[in-house]
Design a protein around this motif. Sequence first.
Motif, mmCIF file in Angstrom:
data_model
loop_
_atom_site.group_PDB
_atom_site.id
_atom_site.type_symbol
_atom_site.label_atom_id
_atom_site.label_comp_id
_atom_site.label_asym_id
_atom_site.label_seq_id
_atom_site.Cartn_x
_atom_site.Cartn_y
_atom_site.Cartn_z
ATOM 1 N N THR A 1 8.295 -3.309 12.561
ATOM 2 C CA THR A 1 9.070 -4.423 12.044
ATOM 3 C C THR A 1 9.092 -4.424 10.522
ATOM 4 O O THR A 1 9.691 -5.293 9.916
ATOM 5 C CB THR A 1 8.474 -5.749 12.532
ATOM 6 O OG1 THR A 1 7.134 -5.804 12.044
ATOM 7 C CG2 THR A 1 8.479 -5.833 14.026
ATOM 8 N N LEU A 2 8.424 -3.466 9.923
ATOM 9 C CA LEU A 2 8.423 -3.441 8.469
ATOM 10 C C LEU A 2 9.781 -2.997 7.955
ATOM 11 O O LEU A 2 10.514 -2.283 8.620
ATOM 12 C CB LEU A 2 7.364 -2.441 7.980
ATOM 13 C CG LEU A 2 5.936 -2.748 8.371
ATOM 14 C CD1 LEU A 2 5.025 -1.656 7.874
ATOM 15 C CD2 LEU A 2 5.510 -4.075 7.808
ATOM 16 N N THR A 3 10.072 -3.389 6.762
ATOM 17 C CA THR A 3 11.280 -2.863 6.132
ATOM 18 C C THR A 3 11.001 -1.435 5.692
ATOM 19 O O THR A 3 9.851 -1.001 5.613
ATOM 20 C CB THR A 3 11.661 -3.689 4.899
ATOM 21 O OG1 THR A 3 10.619 -3.530 3.941
ATOM 22 C CG2 THR A 3 11.840 -5.136 5.239
ATOM 23 N N ALA A 4 12.073 -0.749 5.409
ATOM 24 C CA ALA A 4 11.906 0.644 5.037
ATOM 25 C C ALA A 4 10.994 0.773 3.818
ATOM 26 O O ALA A 4 10.160 1.668 3.733
ATOM 27 C CB ALA A 4 13.262 1.257 4.748
ATOM 28 N N ARG B 1 7.414 0.365 4.787
ATOM 29 C CA ARG B 1 6.929 1.539 5.513
ATOM 30 C C ARG B 1 6.580 2.650 4.541
ATOM 31 O O ARG B 1 5.580 3.331 4.671
ATOM 32 C CB ARG B 1 7.999 2.015 6.496
ATOM 33 C CG ARG B 1 8.065 1.211 7.752
ATOM 34 C CD ARG B 1 8.807 1.978 8.828
ATOM 35 N NE ARG B 1 10.193 2.185 8.471
ATOM 36 C CZ ARG B 1 11.171 1.314 8.750
ATOM 37 N NH1 ARG B 1 10.901 0.197 9.365
ATOM 38 N NH2 ARG B 1 12.415 1.572 8.419
ATOM 39 N N ARG B 2 7.446 2.797 3.550
ATOM 40 C CA ARG B 2 7.190 3.855 2.579
ATOM 41 C C ARG B 2 5.889 3.590 1.847
ATOM 42 O O ARG B 2 5.096 4.478 1.609
ATOM 43 C CB ARG B 2 8.351 3.914 1.589
ATOM 44 C CG ARG B 2 8.368 5.171 0.794
ATOM 45 C CD ARG B 2 9.570 5.208 -0.119
ATOM 46 N NE ARG B 2 10.810 5.001 0.594
ATOM 47 C CZ ARG B 2 11.717 4.096 0.268
ATOM 48 N NH1 ARG B 2 11.518 3.294 -0.749
ATOM 49 N NH2 ARG B 2 12.827 3.982 0.949
#
Lengths: 427, 1333
Positions: A395-398, A401-402
């Motif tokens: 559910t994290l945004t990109a 996540r990075r």
Amino acid sequence: MGCLTPVTFDSCESAAGVDDSFDKERINKVPFSSGQVPTTLPPPAQPVYVLRGHNSPIHAVAIIRHNSRLLTGDADGWVSLWSLATKRAVAVWRAHQATILGLKEWGDDNIISQGRDARLVIWQLRIADEPGLEKKLPVEGTSDDPKQPWMLHSLTVNTLNFCAFSVCSDPGTLPSPTPTSQRLRQVDDDRGLLVAVPATTDGQIDVFHLPSQHRLSTIPSPRDDAKTGMVMTVQIFHQRDTLLLAAGYENGDVALYTYNRSCARWVTQYHATVHSQPVLSVDVAPSLGFFYSSSADAIVAQHSLMIQTDTGSATMQEFKTKHSGQQALTVRSDEKILATAGWDSRIRVYSARTLRELAVLKWHKEGCYALSFATMYEPKDQLAAKDDGVDDYETLTAGQRREVRVKSTHWLAVGSKDGKVSLWDIY
Amino acid sequence: MTGRGDGRLIHPSPNPSVVIGLTLSTSPSALSSTSTEPFHITVSARILSTPHPNKPITLQTHPSPLEDLDNRSFHNIICTTKPDKEIEIFPRGWPQCRWDSENLQSVWSFVTIPQCGQGAYTVRHEVPRDQIEAARVEKGERYRVNLTNKCLGTRWWSFASLDELGGVRLRTWRSPEDEADSETKEEMDREQRQKYGDSPVTMGEEPEMLGFGQPLVETKCTGRGSCRNAEYSVLNEESTACRQKAMENRNQLFRALKPPCVGLSQAALSFAANKSSGKDVTQALEKLLRTLESLSAQKNSFDEKLADYVFFPLSHVLRESQKLPVRALELCLQCVAILFETGWRHNIAINLSGQLLILLTFLAGKGSPVKKLEGISEELRVAAFHCLSLLFASLKQTSGGEESLVGTANVPQLGQTVTAMLEGIVEGTSSEVQLFALSALRSLLSCLSDHDVLTNFFPGIVSSLAKVLIPSAKSRRNYKLLEGALMLLASLLNSILGDDKTKELPPGTAKDEEDHARPGPVRTKIWLRATSGQVKQVLASIMKIWDHDRKEVKHAIAELCAVVLQDCRVSLSESAGMTLETLVMLSDEDSQMSRSSNILKHLLDVNPDLCEILRDSLRSWTISLPRVMESNDDVAKQRLVHRISLAYQLLMERNTDLTNIDMVITANLRDSVTLATKDSSVLIKNNRNEQTISTLDMVITGDRHIATKFNDVLEGRRGQRDTMIEIKALVDRLSASSSAESLMQDLLLSCGKSRGELRAADMWLTVQFLKGVLEQTSSIDQYLDIGTEGIQRPEVMLDQLYTISLDVLTSADMDEEGDWRVQALALEVLTLQAQQQKERFREELVDALYPVLHLIGSQVDPLRQHAMTCLNLLATFSGYKNASELIVSNVDYLTNAVAFKLGGSEISPQAPMVLLMMVRLSGPSLIPYLDDIIGSIFVALEQYHGYPRLVELLFAVLRVVVEESVKTPQLVIESQSNESEATAQFQRANIIDIIEDIKKLKNRYEENKDIEEDIQGDFPKRPWKDPSGRPDGPKNLLDGTSITTDTEDDGEPPTDEPEEPGPPAPKTYNLLLSISQLTQHYLPSSSSQFRASLLSLLDTAIPVIATHENSFLPLINTLWPILMSRLSDEEAYVVVSTLDTIGLFCKYAGQFMKGRIEDLWPSVVDLYVEKFLREVGEAAIGEHYKATQGTDHPKDLVMRDLSLERTSTVAYIDAPARRIWKGLINVLVLILEYVPVNEEIFDDILHILGPLLERREDIRQVLERRNPDALWLAIARHNGWAARNEPVNHGKHHTVSDPYSQLPDRLEIYRHAEWRFCGCRILVEPRANVPQR
């Protein structure tokens, strides 16, 4: 310990007890004895990235802030703060007028730098401060007066002998709550900081307290005749509730001191002459119960932190690596591996337990002087390291996540004489 | 209660045929739009014909108009004046199906119709007022109440009243034969006894035997109520009302018809008696026909009597048909046709019709025995068929007409007729015959309502129609015929096999089939099964014409499908799948007309079980997809994919569960895409383009080339393209489906694993899928605020795909083995990701940017295009102005990537190309970062020196590096500083200077006399300083003595080098230096272009390197020998470049070059002589040259003697020589200007340059600056006057010692002399121009 035998990957993995996530293929394994070249060598390991921007040799690197930033300092006194996510400098300033000897973080906001201009400076550099700072790297030509971060403290210390300072949190009067299982590289902000640096007299070590800037104590030379020469390297650290300090001397001596709280004195716990050349670096693996020393000769030594009560001395093993001049010995936070930066421009990775050579990393064309490991987080901690409280990776945004990816990468940063810093992702 | 009974089971009567008449009326008779009183429809039923006139009839009423208004037995009340209006009495749902075979009373209601003559059973239905209001009836509109045909029937009836049936259990009707089956009977008996005890059971009469007459009623809205019971009665009323008038008309008609009839009659009779020829008959017939035609409009007055009258003479003709000419017969039939249309329209005598049937069949038949008719009877046949169809139409209207047709006596004849018609349809010699035959058949069938008779003819008709409809190569049928046949077949199927007709067929037994008591088949379940099997086969072959060109045919076949699927759903269930498929195919064919698709949608909406069938079809289509894809039939591929796509859409819209399909579809799609595009990769690979180096330049400069859309990767041939478009549409649909996510996951998984062709397909599908999903998400995003999970999902999938793509792009085997299509798709994924992440994507560029640039240097043309598009899109999405800004902003990432590529074990040409572009775009600020890359290039040059192209490329990079380095701010040199110094160097000491110097020396000597005396004989310890500020003159002069002062470091060596030791920009400068040094190893390269490029690289670097003399002079030393050898290069332009470089050396090193130039001089002269003089005037110069060859300095001699004369003799110099000449001049000028060469060389130069003085002011200035006297002398000598008489010193004009300095026109003379000097040989006598003084 006799002659080293060629190590295969399988055996070294078990011997080292290293993480299963070892990426075997990417490690450049150099066979020890000639004539035993494996038929198919894996392609040599490549750095993930090379940070260019310093004009002069790199003398200090430190991965800080939960592996999100990298500090580098060069021989001209320039310090760069890099973002590991974007691989770009976020702050560049000239911290000292001479070679940088050491760089550390203090909490999330402060940075400690030590230069050969006999100063140890604490800078305040919060994330919020970064945008206001100069980003032009030294190599692009120096603007005469780049904006510096806010200077909090400045301490005058002896820096004649190239010895980098060492810090640990101040246990104060209370026993340290530090979990024994994990070495703390990050210093607790609340209770102040202990800084160990060589004293003005050869062979002696001063311990200062920050932020008070008081000198707490001085450790005398382990030999009465003061023949140890200069202090070359120090490590101050905790093991369980005990405050310890390991030091290496110019004549090749290595010593370990314990702080006796009752009498407020440092007691020599262990002292041995291991190396024939000046000691270059010591580092510790407290939970493993070892500390390590490397020197200008070809020996890497493993010393036990356990004191045998009957003899009063600890056991020691030395490993003849045939590669002299292994500087900047650093143990990774999970205490599974350690690495040395060699004057022969190679980085060698050893198992922390057995000191078997696991990998040789070669990219730089000139000698390497400094290295730093990323802090190892448990998979769970990777997310805990963020403050969002989001528990599902998906559910994290990109961008998040990075960030998680960067923070959980097993970085190894190496600074070299050629002014470049290579970033590796190993084990 | 009739029928045989054994006490318990009452059996049906032997001949139970009954007709019940229905009457409809409304009350009130007129519909009022305003009043609120209820509006009723009254239905009354009475027995019209019955074998038992004294028995009432009880029948079950569901569904029938006798039961209820809302059981669908009524149509809506339709407005006849305004077609779109109706009063709705339809219930919304279907009537519930009630079924209990054992006791019908419990589920159904029954009514009793009283026996004949005892009145009728009447029931009154109220039309709900609100419905009437809803329809907004208006005054003046007329409405018609209609019964539905389907509901005119019953499932059970019996000759008895309800009272009589009290206590009797009513059972579902079964055929007596079934009952006769003893086993069944016993079993049933036992069961029933258990259930109901001993009460008697009856299954009534055969329901088929109860007929209804269908009435209708029209009602007018308000005003005078005009209730019409039925259309028939309306007509009757009218006819009575207008009887008077009709009679009059009839008389008129009669009067008109009588003469031609009489005429014909006479003609025919006389013909029959052989008294006249057929011609008379024909004429009479024509006359009659004309009359009939003129009168045929007055249909109403033309009654059957009149028709009979007219037919009488015609019958004579027909009787003689065998003898009469065909034309007469034709005319006769035309007349008959008119009779059918007029007088016999409603009523035709049964006998007559029988005879006509025989006659017409005879005429229409092909195998007519009349030889006369053979072969020429086409028009006749047409006329006969036409008459037949009219005959049947009349019979249909005539009461008892139909019965007469199907009467047992007539059936054989009818059979013959049918046969003739079928034969006409199938084998008719012209399409006209076929069409008329068809219409006759249609007319017959519409006339026949007797199912048994129809059933007899059914197989024959169907198989004949099939013969027409099955497409065959040899005969192309008229589309109207096809359309008609299809329509006919549809209606035939409906009437024979319609579910409402076959629902209650008796089960039938095998024995039944063999029962020959009744002709033809018996309608039983067995028959039905067999028939439907047959029909299926026929349909299967008929359906093949679905892709007929005419839309009429398509529509007809769609209608046929609709009949099969709707009206014969049960009876023809076996054919449903096939029919449905055809319908789907039709739908995708005429999507714009959408008639078929409307039918299809409607059917699917009404019958959910059709969805199941369609799903099965979809599944099998999907499975067959790869196989079809393998074929070469592009149209088939497109159709199939489109069909799948359409079916999927339809099913999805109807919420059918498609999970199983989804499983199959992914795998098969992948295979299909692979197969569909299998030759496209091959196609392109042959297309490899070698010119790649220029592409990167295009990107740099090319804003005009910005493409913003990707070409489709998998597009190959044209046919494939269309297929791929279809597949894309399918994927779009799939991505909108609920299972899109699991499909995606599936694809992603295989993307990661698959290789080669399959991977390309996987990637392609996934990309298409994601595009679809993302588009949807974004459109949903706009309008709805859904929970985060819903939106995140596609992004997470995109993330996974992005990771895979990066792997693809950065993998080691990227260059050779990788399928370019996979790479191109990976590029698309990058773009997608950028599109999603916008500015956040900038961080990704660390990994993503280099591969894109790398692929711009690819050898595969489409891939290159793709990469360029990708770069532009990335720039756009991540918020950069253009591609070059993107590159400049992220040049550090590129640097990193290029460094790894160049430092790696293998070097591909792309990395240097990217580097080249980066440097060019980013300019000098990038250079300091490149030190290790340049190092890698050096290493590569060493390792790959055997690969000339790579070496050239690498040097191209270095050259750009040099060009850009020069622009570094610290290295930009002020161009003037060096020159003034240089010119000062060889200020010649003239006599005045010497005198001055001697004076100074003398002065100094005087001043220092005492000191000198002190240290007599010793060398001076200090250098002499020059107080006048002109250091060079005396210093040069006294060079020999000043050398001695070597121990001191404060004055000597002199001041032209600054004290500051380091070069200005260390990194950049060192790069330049080392690059320049490197050139020495490559200057002897085999490629002349490369040599020239190296030299021009040096030219660029030298001015900058020269700023630091300590590095520059050694460099000259290093390069000198190599440069020398280049002077003898075979390519002129290399020689020119070499000369340029030497010139630059001279310019920047000045004095340092003195010795070298002097050493070089012989080869310069060589060059001059070899390359130039030889070209010029072979005869004159060459001979001279040869003659003097023995001497020590032949060339000098040549030059001295000839150089000044050359301009006149030069006719033509070829281009290379001219270039060398130019280069030589330049270098000589620079030597003159900067290098203090010795006088011999100066003289040589003067000679060489002499001819140019006229054109080149600069040369003259240089020469003059260096040694004006020598110049003057040369000119003078040439002109031959000054040298002999008055030697003149043309040096400094201010020199006092010049005796001619006062001459006012001195300059004038000079210029004059010069003019003559250039003016070649034809000169005015020089002496004459000497100013006289």
